[in-house]
Write a protein that holds these residues in place. Structure first.
Motif: not given
Length: 153
Positions: A101-102, A105-110
């Motif tokens: 995710a980091r 650059q994905q949402s931390y909601t994932t």
């Protein structure tokens, strides 16, 4: 000289590699939940939803990616050692997801929803197996693809 096919070549021929191409390409495969379900379920039998793979895959994915969080939700019933083991398992399950995710650059909601996503994948795979066993065709983009009859297995 006999040319080799890709599936029978020596290990030093036809090498492949994986790389991160996010700087040069992007892809949006599906627009709706229905497209996601249809698009992913069309290949379930060839993937984790095959009769030979589904039970081991389910045990590994459920046991390693979902069960630790269910145990943490029931932490009042766990001993301190069991709770510590469940925490360690949850961290091990999420660490690759956090890194991914980091990096991408994905949402931390994932990250938070990761166990729910794994349950969705398992549901998709089992539904695919049931569809295949029932000899129901796969439908995708308005087309129906016949399955191999379950009696032929």
């Amino acid at each position: 000289y006999t040319p080799h096919t890709p599936w029978s070549t020596p290990s030093d021929s036809f090498r492949t590699d994986l790389f991160d191409a996010t700087a040069i390409a992007c892809c949006r495969m599906y627009q709706t939940n229905k497209e996601i379900w249809s698009g992913l379920s069309k290949n379930t039998h060839e993937g984790l939803g095959s009769p030979a793979r589904i039970v081991p895959a389910t045990l590994i994915l459920f046991g390693g990616q979902v069960l630790p969080f269910l145990l943490l939700a029931a932490s009042s019933f766990l001993s301190r050692v069991q709770f510590a083991l469940a925490c360690a398992a949850a961290i091990c399950a999420l660490l690759p997801r956090i890194v991914g995710a980091r990096r991408f650059q994905q949402s931390y909601t994932t990250i938070i929803l990761h166990p729910v996503g794994v349950l969705g994948l398992l549901t998709l795979q089992w539904m695919g197996l049931l569809r295949w066993l029932g000899d129901k065709p796969v439908r995708w983009k308005g087309r129906a693809y016949p399955t191999t009859p379950a009696s032929a297995v």
